[in-house]
Design an enzyme around this catalytic site. Structure first.
Site, PDB file in Angstrom:
ATOM      1  N   ASN A 167       0.825  -1.213   0.000  1.00 54.61           N
ATOM      2  CA  ASN A 167       0.000   0.000   0.000  1.00 54.61           C
ATOM      3  C   ASN A 167       0.864   1.271   0.000  1.00 54.61           C
ATOM      4  O   ASN A 167       0.353   2.364   0.188  1.00 54.61           O
ATOM      5  CB  ASN A 167      -0.947   0.006   1.200  1.00 54.61           C
ATOM      6  CG  ASN A 167      -0.189   0.026   2.524  1.00 54.61           C
ATOM      7  OD1 ASN A 167       1.042   0.078   2.540  1.00 54.61           O
ATOM      8  ND2 ASN A 167      -0.909  -0.021   3.636  1.00 54.61           N
ATOM      9  N   GLU A 216       1.136   4.411   7.172  1.00 55.29           N
ATOM     10  CA  GLU A 216       0.129   3.930   6.238  1.00 55.29           C
ATOM     11  C   GLU A 216      -0.424   5.103   5.408  1.00 55.29           C
ATOM     12  O   GLU A 216      -0.251   6.267   5.781  1.00 55.29           O
ATOM     13  CB  GLU A 216      -1.018   3.275   7.020  1.00 55.29           C
ATOM     14  CG  GLU A 216      -0.570   2.150   7.968  1.00 55.29           C
ATOM     15  CD  GLU A 216      -0.192   0.848   7.253  1.00 55.29           C
ATOM     16  OE1 GLU A 216       0.301   0.893   6.111  1.00 55.29           O
ATOM     17  OE2 GLU A 216      -0.374  -0.216   7.864  1.00 55.29           O
TER      18      GLU A 216
END
Ligand code: F6R
Length: 249
Positions: free
Chosen positions: A136, A143
């Site tokens: 990702n 993140e």
């Protein structure tokens, strides 16, 4: 951003080990930032061989790890503290007091994060930071949607990261849901960065990191503006970069 495309995982690991060994030779008291995960495993193994052969020494260096799962003690075999001991620290001549990793059991998380930043600063900052990259686009455990301004902080892991990291656990449910990670700002302040990516499943993410918009949607894209970042990928992870280069040519 420098891009180096290695032939395969072995070649990538050898090149990465040589960069780290070179850093240790040029500056024995260097401050390294290291990563865990599957990608650097062979690089660490090669470094242990070089240390056994006395080609390189970790005696004077300091090592700061990127991250640790929250709520795992360093004695827990799933923790990153344990991982580093098992794959590197117990196999080279580094002094235990020169190895640092966020305390996954800290009660006061804000204090732990600040203390980690202070330790890095007191050591003189990180000379060379090794990174992997999540599918990702995460670096450390930063993140998507993370603030580029963040220093070491507590993060909630993405479902994709939990899924990817379940390979190290018996079940997906066992993977901790939070971690303490160096922030993007901590990483960007390292004087040099070496990011490793291996395998076709990283190809699209690597492409976005190198050619995509610089955006918290793909946290690693921020490395485009680091003054001394090298992206070292194998052919599988770099396949979309090669397509792009062919187009430019
Ligand atoms: C590990 C870390 C992560 C990993 C990334 C890639 O300390 O911070 O960002 O580098 O998740 O993991 P692997 O190498 O297992 O694909």
């Amino acid at each position: 951003m420098r891009i180096v495309i290695a032939k395969d995982y072995e070649d990538l690991s050898r090149k990465a080990a040589h960069v780290i060994a070179g850093q240790l030779i040029m500056r024995p008291d260097t401050v390294l930032g290291l990563a865990t995960g599957a990608t650097p495993l062979r690089c660490y193994e090669l470094l242990t061989h070089m240390a056994e052969e006395k080609l390189v020494s970790f005696r004077q260096c300091k090592i700061f790890n990127l991250d640790e799962y929250y709520s795992l003690s360093p004695e827990n075999p799933q923790s990153y503290g344990y991982f580093m001991k098992q794959h590197l620290f117990s196999r080279v001549d580094i002094l235990p007091e020169n190895t640092f990793i966020p305390n996954g059991l800290a009660e006061n998380i804000a204090q732990e994060c600040q203390a980690y930043e202070d330790l890095i600063r007191r050591a003189g900052g990180i000379d060379l930071q090794l990174l992997g990259i999540g599918r990702n686009g995460h670096i450390g455990f930063n993140e998507p949607d993370v603030s580029f301004e963040a220093f070491t902080h507590l993060v909630a892991l993405d479902q994709d990261t939990i899924q990817a990291n379940s390979k190290f656990f018996n079940t997906r449910e066992e993977v901790p849901k939070t971690a303490i990670s160096m922030g993007i700002k901590t990483i960007m302040q390292a004087r040099g960065i070496l990011l490793l990516a291996s395998g076709a499943e990283k190809a699209e993410t690597v492409y976005q990191m190198v050619y995509g918009k610089i955006s918290p949607d793909v946290p690693a894209s921020v490395l485009q503006i680091h003054p001394n970042a090298t992206v070292l990928v194998d052919e599988a992870a770099g396949q979309r970069l090669q397509e792009m280069q062919n187009k430019v040519l």
